[in-house]
Design a protein around this motif. Structure first.
Motif, PDB file in Angstrom:
ATOM      1  N   LEU A  63      -5.426  -4.735  -5.563  1.00 37.43           N
ATOM      2  CA  LEU A  63      -6.716  -4.073  -5.355  1.00 37.43           C
ATOM      3  C   LEU A  63      -7.809  -4.969  -5.930  1.00 37.43           C
ATOM      4  CD1 LEU A  63      -8.035  -1.421  -4.361  1.00 37.43           C
ATOM      5  CD2 LEU A  63      -7.834  -0.561  -6.692  1.00 37.43           C
ATOM      6  N   LEU A  64      -8.805  -5.274  -5.140  1.00 36.70           N
ATOM      7  CA  LEU A  64      -9.945  -6.083  -5.577  1.00 36.70           C
ATOM      8  C   LEU A  64      -9.518  -7.367  -6.286  1.00 36.70           C
ATOM      9  CD1 LEU A  64     -12.064  -3.133  -7.022  1.00 36.70           C
ATOM     10  CD2 LEU A  64     -12.379  -4.266  -4.817  1.00 36.70           C
ATOM     11  N   GLY A  65      -8.524  -8.030  -5.722  1.00 39.93           N
ATOM     12  CA  GLY A  65      -8.105  -9.320  -6.263  1.00 39.93           C
ATOM     13  C   GLY A  65      -7.189  -9.239  -7.464  1.00 39.93           C
ATOM     14  N   GLN A  66      -6.840  -8.011  -7.875  1.00 41.86           N
ATOM     15  CA  GLN A  66      -5.936  -7.888  -9.014  1.00 41.86           C
ATOM     16  C   GLN A  66      -4.620  -7.251  -8.592  1.00 41.86           C
ATOM     17  OE1 GLN A  66      -8.512  -5.646 -11.598  1.00 41.86           O
ATOM     18  NE2 GLN A  66      -8.900  -7.490 -12.837  1.00 41.86           N
ATOM     19  N   LEU A  67      -3.550  -7.620  -9.299  1.00 44.37           N
ATOM     20  CA  LEU A  67      -2.270  -6.969  -9.075  1.00 44.37           C
ATOM     21  C   LEU A  67      -2.248  -5.730  -9.957  1.00 44.37           C
ATOM     22  CD1 LEU A  67       0.582  -6.936  -7.891  1.00 44.37           C
ATOM     23  CD2 LEU A  67       1.316  -8.278  -9.857  1.00 44.37           C
ATOM     24  N   VAL A  68      -2.320  -4.582  -9.308  1.00 45.45           N
ATOM     25  CA  VAL A  68      -2.406  -3.342 -10.076  1.00 45.45           C
ATOM     26  C   VAL A  68      -1.031  -2.959 -10.601  1.00 45.45           C
ATOM     27  CG1 VAL A  68      -2.920  -0.874  -9.926  1.00 45.45           C
ATOM     28  CG2 VAL A  68      -4.406  -2.542  -8.808  1.00 45.45           C
ATOM     29  N   GLU A  69      -0.051  -3.077  -9.731  1.00 43.92           N
ATOM     30  CA  GLU A  69       1.268  -2.603 -10.139  1.00 43.92           C
ATOM     31  C   GLU A  69       2.335  -3.343  -9.342  1.00 43.92           C
ATOM     32  OE1 GLU A  69       1.419   1.604 -10.179  1.00 43.92           O
ATOM     33  OE2 GLU A  69       3.502   1.692 -10.842  1.00 43.92           O
ATOM     34  N   PHE A  70       3.420  -3.681 -10.020  1.00 43.37           N
ATOM     35  CA  PHE A  70       4.530  -4.314  -9.328  1.00 43.37           C
ATOM     36  C   PHE A  70       5.816  -3.670  -9.820  1.00 43.37           C
ATOM     37  CE2 PHE A  70       7.889  -7.575  -9.039  1.00 43.37           C
ATOM     38  CZ  PHE A  70       7.851  -7.800  -7.681  1.00 43.37           C
ATOM     39  N   ASP A  71       6.640  -3.195  -8.881  1.00 40.18           N
ATOM     40  CA  ASP A  71       7.844  -2.486  -9.302  1.00 40.18           C
ATOM     41  C   ASP A  71       8.808  -2.389  -8.125  1.00 40.18           C
ATOM     42  OD1 ASP A  71       9.591  -0.927 -10.877  1.00 40.18           O
ATOM     43  OD2 ASP A  71       7.866   0.040 -11.853  1.00 40.18           O
TER      44      ASP A  71
END
Lengths: 253, 289
Positions: free
Chosen positions: A222-230
């Motif tokens: 989201l908006l260039g950031q990795l919010v969550e990885f799982d």
């Protein structure tokens, strides 16, 4: 065998506009990893940073550490050209070489890098087309028909075969089915399912059902950031971040 | 108004508009084609009379003597165009590739501007320049000098059309090749150029046809010759030169032959373009875009 990908502190820009902000992520080998998120969140930029296609756009640059197996992608001694033979890519829109036959399309990666041995080319072309589940549909007209004369879905499988022919360790797929009808999409997904035993696959998708169907792991951008990885299951059933939950339940994006 | 008009009336009105527009467009097309066919028709009418087998195989004869031809001019033009293409085509394509693939900077702008200016330079000026650079140095009017003059004239046309054609190759095709680990130069040569081949050939043919009929740049370079010449450093006959000389002469039979020469020139140009197109089409695959 597939190769793990390690990403840490990855930043990317288009001119002065930052597109990726400090991405840290480990992509496991021999699995499919989906990258999801709303338009413009940096999904495509992220996968294009893994094979240094990002920097081919004028004004674009990237910084940080990316390791594909032992290869330091942004290391000083690493050649982008050689890296891309290891990290193959399939694009959103099928892009076969229009002036080349089906055979030459698949053989392009080898031929244009100087391989001339007929027997090896023949074998690789057949093997790759079989892997891409296209062999039976095109085997009679390999050298007579242009790659551009195939249907959209066939073209995309041709592009997958072309990428497989250079024997990469990683396959990056940037929304490979978004321009295709449901039947062709199903074929591509089936293909991804089979390819994971041999390759590490990273697939960008807008389609969350698709991510759920093909990928064991999912990253939400989201908006260039990795919010969550799982694990994909976790992302879709009990995400830790409120923003992930909002997105997958369709509250925005 | 649409409420009062019935559906059928509206349809009839649309059909009429469609027919009217079609007629206007066809008329325009005819108007464009008319001068071309007028020229061709006139050439055939006036030139065919002087056309004999001897015209194609004999050397020119003095006025009044029958059986003269322009064989040396045909051969001379052919050789000069070969020299011109050998210079103009590689240079033009190279320049076009640079402009399209590496020319999005100041150098590209300068080269593009230069090519456009060169395109506008009167052909006689190019002839004079080559006279100064080649003929004076060599101390000879020559086939080579004529070829160089025509070759220079081909460069801007070939380079600008090559650039346009390469720009029409979608970026996604380049990305596909880069993504396979194909180096950039190889992508340009084996993928981008190959994809644009037919368009580039069209540009070359355009340049070829344009210089094939040039007279002015040959006046001080190839100069013309009444006899055969196959040496690069000797004055050489060329069809346009011979047509020019014969057309302005006071002799009736020479004037006749000028018409025949013009007809041959046109036929040769159209023939060359046709052959090149046929050869190029043979390599095209079924369904190639």
């Amino acid at each position: 065998m597939g190769t793990p990908i390690h990403v840490s502190g990855l930043n990317a820009w288009f001119g002065s506009k930052q597109a990726l902000d400090n991405i840290n992520l480990d992509i496991p080998p021999n699995h499919a990893t989906a990258v999801i998120g709303p338009s413009g969140c940096g999904k495509s930029t992220f996968v294009r940073c893994l094979n240094r296609m990002h920097e081919t756009i004028p004004g674009a640059r990237a910084e940080g550490t990316v390791k594909v197996g032992e290869t330091d992608v942004y290391g000083n001694g690493t050649s982008a050209v050689e890296l891309r033979r290891k990290v193959g890519m399939v694009f959103q829109k099928p892009n076969p070489f229009p002036s080349m036959s089906i055979y030459d399309n698949v053989a392009a990666g080898l031929k244009l890098n100087g391989l001339r041995k007929r027997r090896i080319l023949d074998e690789t072309v057949e093997h790759s087309l079989r892997q891409a589940a296209l062999w039976d549909e095109v085997k009679d007209e390999l050298k007579k028909k242009s790659g551009a004369s195939l249907s959209g879905g066939q073209q995309q499988r041709l592009c997958i075969a072309r990428a497989l022919a250079v024997q990469p360790e990683v396959m990056l797929m940037d929304e490979p089915a978004s321009a295709l009808d449901p039947i062709s999409t199903a074929k591509i997904e089936e293909l991804i399912y089979q390819l994971k035993s041999e390759y590490t696959i990273v697939i960008v998708t807008h389609n969350m059902q698709q991510a759920a169907r093909v990928a064991e792991f999912t990253g939400f951008f989201l908006l260039g950031q990795l919010v969550e990885f799982d694990k994909t299951e976790t992302i879709f059933t009990k995400p830790h971040d409120k923003r992930t939950e909002d997105y997958i339940t369709g509250r925005f994006g | 108004m649409h409420n009062t008009r019935s559906g059928r009336g509206l349809m009839r009105w649309r059909r009429f508009k469609n027919l009217f527009a079609t007629c206007v467009m066809s008329l325009m097309a005819l108007l464009v084609l008319a001068p071309l066919f007028a020229v061709l028709g006139d050439l055939v009418r006036r030139g065919a009379g002087a056309l004999h087998w001897s015209f194609l195989v004999n050397l020119p004869t003095p006025p009044g003597e029958a059986g003269g031809g322009m064989a040396n001019g045909i051969a001379g033009s052919f050789m000069m165009l070969l020299v011109a293409s050998a210079i103009g085509v590689p240079l033009g394509i190279g320049c076009g590739v640079f402009l399209s693939e590496y020319g999005n900077n100041r150098y590209g702008t300068i080269i593009r501007f230069t090519a456009d200016v060169l395109n506008g330079v009167p052909s006689i000026v190019i002839g004079m320049t080559v006279y100064g650079l080649v003929v004076i140095t060599q101390r000879h009017f020559s086939l080579l000098a004529g070829g160089i003059a025509l070759g220079i004239m081909m460069v801007p046309t070939v380079s600008r059309s090559t650039e346009e054609m390469l720009r029409m190759v979608p970026q996604s095709i380049r990305e596909a090749a880069w993504g396979l680990g194909v180096p950039r130069w190889r992508t340009t040569v084996s993928v981008v150029l190959r994809t644009a081949t037919s368009g580039i050939i069209t540009g070359i043919m355009l340049a070829f046809a344009r210089v094939a009929g040039e007279t002015a740049p040959l006046l001080f370079t190839a100069f013309g010759n009444q006899f055969w010449n196959f040496k690069l450093n000797q004055p050489t006959a060329a069809l346009p030169l011979q047509i020019y000389t014969y057309a302005i002469s006071a002799f009736e039979d020479w004037n006749q032959q000028a018409w025949a020469g013009a007809l041959i020139l046109i036929v040769l140009i159209i023939g060359t373009i046709g052959v090149v197109r046929l050869v190029a089409a043979r390599g095209t695959l079924r369904g190639a875009a």
